[in-house]
Design a protein around this motif. Sequence first.
Motif, PDB file in Angstrom:
ATOM      1  N   ASP A 306      50.135  33.611  56.855  1.00  0.00           N
ATOM      2  CA  ASP A 306      50.695  34.893  57.274  1.00  0.00           C
ATOM      3  C   ASP A 306      50.272  35.274  58.685  1.00  0.00           C
ATOM      4  OD1 ASP A 306      48.041  35.451  56.863  1.00  0.00           O
ATOM      5  OD2 ASP A 306      48.392  37.369  55.853  1.00  0.00           O
ATOM      6  N   GLY A 307      49.610  34.355  59.400  1.00  0.00           N
ATOM      7  CA  GLY A 307      49.198  34.613  60.771  1.00  0.00           C
ATOM      8  C   GLY A 307      47.807  35.180  60.913  1.00  0.00           C
ATOM      9  N   THR A 308      47.136  35.510  59.813  1.00  0.00           N
ATOM     10  CA  THR A 308      45.779  36.043  59.888  1.00  0.00           C
ATOM     11  C   THR A 308      44.822  34.976  60.418  1.00  0.00           C
ATOM     12  OG1 THR A 308      46.188  37.528  58.037  1.00  0.00           O
ATOM     13  CG2 THR A 308      43.894  37.074  58.578  1.00  0.00           C
ATOM     14  N   ILE A 309      43.915  35.378  61.295  1.00  0.00           N
ATOM     15  CA  ILE A 309      42.907  34.464  61.829  1.00  0.00           C
ATOM     16  C   ILE A 309      41.548  34.883  61.286  1.00  0.00           C
ATOM     17  CG2 ILE A 309      41.765  33.622  63.902  1.00  0.00           C
ATOM     18  CD1 ILE A 309      44.304  33.861  65.388  1.00  0.00           C
ATOM     19  N   LEU A 310      40.924  33.976  60.548  1.00  0.00           N
ATOM     20  CA  LEU A 310      39.580  34.204  60.031  1.00  0.00           C
ATOM     21  C   LEU A 310      38.581  33.605  61.013  1.00  0.00           C
ATOM     22  CD1 LEU A 310      40.068  33.281  56.259  1.00  0.00           C
ATOM     23  CD2 LEU A 310      40.295  35.517  57.343  1.00  0.00           C
ATOM     24  N   CYS A 311      37.605  34.401  61.408  1.00  0.00           N
ATOM     25  CA  CYS A 311      36.563  33.955  62.338  1.00  0.00           C
ATOM     26  C   CYS A 311      35.208  34.186  61.684  1.00  0.00           C
ATOM     27  CB  CYS A 311      36.664  34.709  63.662  1.00  0.00           C
ATOM     28  SG  CYS A 311      35.287  34.389  64.800  1.00  0.00           S
ATOM     29  N   TYR A 312      34.439  33.124  61.543  1.00  0.00           N
ATOM     30  CA  TYR A 312      33.103  33.199  60.953  1.00  0.00           C
ATOM     31  C   TYR A 312      32.089  32.593  61.917  1.00  0.00           C
ATOM     32  CZ  TYR A 312      35.146  34.337  56.389  1.00  0.00           C
ATOM     33  OH  TYR A 312      35.815  34.943  55.362  1.00  0.00           O
ATOM     34  N   GLN A 313      30.892  33.169  61.923  1.00  0.00           N
ATOM     35  CA  GLN A 313      29.787  32.603  62.692  1.00  0.00           C
ATOM     36  C   GLN A 313      28.669  32.234  61.733  1.00  0.00           C
ATOM     37  OE1 GLN A 313      28.110  35.050  65.802  1.00  0.00           O
ATOM     38  NE2 GLN A 313      27.357  33.273  66.915  1.00  0.00           N
ATOM     39  N   ALA A 314      28.154  31.019  61.893  1.00  0.00           N
ATOM     40  CA  ALA A 314      27.116  30.517  60.997  1.00  0.00           C
ATOM     41  C   ALA A 314      25.768  31.149  61.326  1.00  0.00           C
ATOM     42  CB  ALA A 314      27.029  28.998  61.106  1.00  0.00           C
ATOM     43  N   LEU A 349      22.805  27.385  54.721  1.00  0.00           N
ATOM     44  CA  LEU A 349      23.901  27.721  55.622  1.00  0.00           C
ATOM     45  C   LEU A 349      24.676  28.917  55.078  1.00  0.00           C
ATOM     46  CD1 LEU A 349      25.699  27.104  58.071  1.00  0.00           C
ATOM     47  CD2 LEU A 349      26.970  25.489  56.635  1.00  0.00           C
ATOM     48  N   ARG A 350      24.883  29.908  55.924  1.00  0.00           N
ATOM     49  CA  ARG A 350      25.687  31.080  55.591  1.00  0.00           C
ATOM     50  C   ARG A 350      26.647  31.350  56.749  1.00  0.00           C
ATOM     51  NH1 ARG A 350      22.931  29.931  51.850  1.00  0.00           N
ATOM     52  NH2 ARG A 350      21.770  31.314  50.438  1.00  0.00           N
ATOM     53  N   PHE A 351      27.729  32.060  56.443  1.00  0.00           N
ATOM     54  CA  PHE A 351      28.695  32.459  57.462  1.00  0.00           C
ATOM     55  C   PHE A 351      28.969  33.951  57.315  1.00  0.00           C
ATOM     56  CE2 PHE A 351      29.608  27.939  57.068  1.00  0.00           C
ATOM     57  CZ  PHE A 351      29.828  27.546  58.385  1.00  0.00           C
ATOM     58  N   SER A 352      29.023  34.655  58.435  1.00  0.00           N
ATOM     59  CA  SER A 352      29.415  36.064  58.452  1.00  0.00           C
ATOM     60  C   SER A 352      30.701  36.197  59.249  1.00  0.00           C
ATOM     61  CB  SER A 352      28.322  36.940  59.067  1.00  0.00           C
ATOM     62  OG  SER A 352      28.087  36.568  60.413  1.00  0.00           O
ATOM     63  N   ARG A 353      31.583  37.069  58.777  1.00  0.00           N
ATOM     64  CA  ARG A 353      32.910  37.178  59.381  1.00  0.00           C
ATOM     65  C   ARG A 353      32.910  38.128  60.570  1.00  0.00           C
ATOM     66  NH1 ARG A 353      38.647  38.826  56.374  1.00  0.00           N
ATOM     67  NH2 ARG A 353      39.935  38.704  58.263  1.00  0.00           N
ATOM     68  N   THR A 354      33.620  37.723  61.623  1.00  0.00           N
ATOM     69  CA  THR A 354      33.847  38.544  62.807  1.00  0.00           C
ATOM     70  C   THR A 354      35.325  38.875  62.883  1.00  0.00           C
ATOM     71  OG1 THR A 354      32.033  37.457  63.992  1.00  0.00           O
ATOM     72  CG2 THR A 354      33.650  38.656  65.315  1.00  0.00           C
ATOM     73  N   VAL A 397      33.324  33.199  75.075  1.00  0.00           N
ATOM     74  CA  VAL A 397      32.023  33.365  74.433  1.00  0.00           C
ATOM     75  C   VAL A 397      31.012  33.811  75.480  1.00  0.00           C
ATOM     76  CG1 VAL A 397      30.205  32.249  73.094  1.00  0.00           C
ATOM     77  CG2 VAL A 397      32.592  31.594  72.747  1.00  0.00           C
ATOM     78  N   PHE A 398      30.408  34.978  75.246  1.00  0.00           N
ATOM     79  CA  PHE A 398      29.344  35.500  76.088  1.00  0.00           C
ATOM     80  C   PHE A 398      28.230  36.009  75.182  1.00  0.00           C
ATOM     81  CE2 PHE A 398      33.200  36.114  78.606  1.00  0.00           C
ATOM     82  CZ  PHE A 398      32.832  35.559  79.826  1.00  0.00           C
ATOM     83  N   ARG A 399      27.039  35.481  75.380  1.00  0.00           N
ATOM     84  CA  ARG A 399      25.873  35.954  74.622  1.00  0.00           C
ATOM     85  C   ARG A 399      26.147  35.960  73.120  1.00  0.00           C
ATOM     86  NH1 ARG A 399      25.103  41.444  76.238  1.00  0.00           N
ATOM     87  NH2 ARG A 399      27.297  41.434  76.806  1.00  0.00           N
ATOM     88  N   GLU A 400      26.756  34.867  72.644  1.00  0.00           N
ATOM     89  CA  GLU A 400      27.065  34.696  71.223  1.00  0.00           C
ATOM     90  C   GLU A 400      28.067  35.728  70.709  1.00  0.00           C
ATOM     91  OE1 GLU A 400      25.988  32.033  69.078  1.00  0.00           O
ATOM     92  OE2 GLU A 400      25.836  31.447  71.166  1.00  0.00           O
ATOM     93  N   ARG A 401      28.854  36.309  71.608  1.00  0.00           N
ATOM     94  CA  ARG A 401      29.906  37.235  71.221  1.00  0.00           C
ATOM     95  C   ARG A 401      31.241  36.727  71.728  1.00  0.00           C
ATOM     96  NH1 ARG A 401      27.496  43.277  72.658  1.00  0.00           N
ATOM     97  NH2 ARG A 401      25.679  43.214  71.288  1.00  0.00           N
ATOM     98  N   LEU A 402      32.284  36.987  70.955  1.00  0.00           N
ATOM     99  CA  LEU A 402      33.631  36.623  71.363  1.00  0.00           C
ATOM    100  C   LEU A 402      34.285  37.814  72.051  1.00  0.00           C
ATOM    101  CD1 LEU A 402      35.061  34.574  68.353  1.00  0.00           C
ATOM    102  CD2 LEU A 402      34.582  33.738  70.647  1.00  0.00           C
ATOM    103  N   ARG A 403      34.738  37.602  73.267  1.00  0.00           N
ATOM    104  CA  ARG A 403      35.476  38.616  74.007  1.00  0.00           C
ATOM    105  C   ARG A 403      36.946  38.207  74.021  1.00  0.00           C
ATOM    106  NH1 ARG A 403      32.115  42.896  74.040  1.00  0.00           N
ATOM    107  NH2 ARG A 403      30.223  42.559  75.281  1.00  0.00           N
TER     108      ARG A 403
END
Length: 651
Positions: A306-314, A349-354, A397-403
Amino acid sequence: VELPGCKGIWTVYHKSSRGHNADSSRMAAYDDEYHAYLIISLEARTMVLETADLLTEVTESVDYFVQGRTIAAGNLFGRRRVIQVFERGARILDGSYMTQDLSFGPSNSESGSGSENSTVLSVSIADPYVLLGMSDGSIRLLVGDPSTCTVSVQTPAAIESSKKPVSSCTLYHDKGPEPWLRKTSTDAWLSTGVGEAIDGADGGPLDQGDIYSVVCYESGALEIFDVPNFNCVFTVDKFVSGRTHIVDTYMREALKDSETEINSSSEEGTGQGRKENIHSMKVVELAMQRWSAHHSRPFLFAILTDGTILCYQAYLFEGPENTSKSDDPVSTSRSLSVSNVSASRLRNLRFSRTPLDAYTREETPHGAPCQRITIFKNISGHQGFFLSGSRPCWCMVFRERLRVHPQLCDGSIVAFTVLHNVNCNHGFIYVTSQGILKICQLPSGSTYDNYWPVQKVIPLKATPHQITYFAEKNLYPLIVSVPVLKPLNQVLSLLIDQEVGHQIDNHNLSSVDLHRTYTVEEYEVRILEPDRAGGPWQTRATIPMQSSENALTVRVVTLFNTTTKENETLLAIGTAYVQGEDVAARGRVLLFSTGRNADNPQNLVLSGSYGPLFSSVQIDFASHFFAICSNSFVFVFLFSFLRSLFIIGNV
């Protein structure tokens, strides 16, 4: 350049001098090496161009597959070879010369099942491995031999025996002398495929690190395997539900006490996202990447149907199994259950969603899937990924953040790749949906480490001319003008020569002409205040100008009050009377101080003084006042033609 029907573009490296005995002093640095070829995939053919001083087409003189479209292309064996993958095969090339030709037939278990019509849909390259996603839901693994620079085709037994159709897959290269995922399992280095060292771009050894395969099934589950053994090290059920946190399913079953917490967070993540039926949802594209930086962590990206983008950071999670021993029988039984889980799994290992949906979500078109995520490691010194499609955007990617920065020009983007050559230093190429190819570079003076500015539409119903920011009051003074129709006789009556004191002669005009309308711009300064809740801005005050008076500039200045012996911050407005060439120009400086109404704080109170500019100075040329500057409590007034410069202090 126009390229109608473009399906994809790739740039690859090649140097004939690269080898085990290459002189590293003559080799360019790894990041500074120029690309050698540009591969362009069209609907029914492939074009190949050299990327030297000029882009020169060499399609007819190379051994690339050009009779059909290309699925993907890249480098293997430390950039000593190029691999080109098309629908039914692949070619290994040393520059422009083919060294190996591969054909993808059905696997042993698929013989006679109609899978001979299976074609390649997706490609992921992690030197020296290439993972292929097939149209029949299976996957193939190309295993490279660095000593001979050849490739063999394998079908992973773990995937083949499961009989579960694969919807998307990708390879993740955990690079570095200390791969990050090894920290999540004490013996992960024993089960991962750390093969023979291969040569890097400078002729020295290239640290291969660990390579993993991330696989999503049509059922919505996700699994991570080590490569090339394909032992499962991480499993997630219902990955497409978009949970806020994901954990290995085997660890969740072992830690019964934490299952309630995990399920609650999962339900929360699903509730915040979509309410559609997840049974019909599947992943159409996967990507996993860890960019180079201190203390960097891997990102996992997935695009749904459906076009949704899932973004996770480990992130690394050390649970009760890593704590000291306890006499508590409950803790002891929990530790025993955890120890029964395979030690080779990525247990910590864990993932948190952004969240990225607000910027990037778009409907996925039906038909053959196309790659939308393009990872880049150095475009004008920046790293991240580019998202193609009808709403293209840059994710840096800047300082572990997605801009996230949307690309608002050129509309839909169908293909994207990086380009580094003598004329385009760490730039990029993209192709629009109209088939226009553009070679670009990011502006070197721009800073991207911030949120993209939110566009607020303010219905002014007027023409804006100038705006400034009043920081102390959080106000925005704005000069606007509105066209007004006035009778010509009224306009002429306003054109008074202020120096002589008589009206303009209008005896030559008839009564009909005097009653005709004439458009006049009436100026005013509006004081706008942003809404704290993010709503529309409000107009707190309005300063109208006199007839034929144009507001030319508005500034915030600081003046020294000789009465109170204190500095005051005031709003200064510079104006000019526009009355034609035959009338000497005049202007005013308006000074206002701002405050709040004690009875109604929403109302802004303006108090000020103003007067004619240079009433005691004779100006015999057009002296339209157009700028105000403030420095050390001094006004500098600039006039047209730069005829005069006046410095006035202690106004």
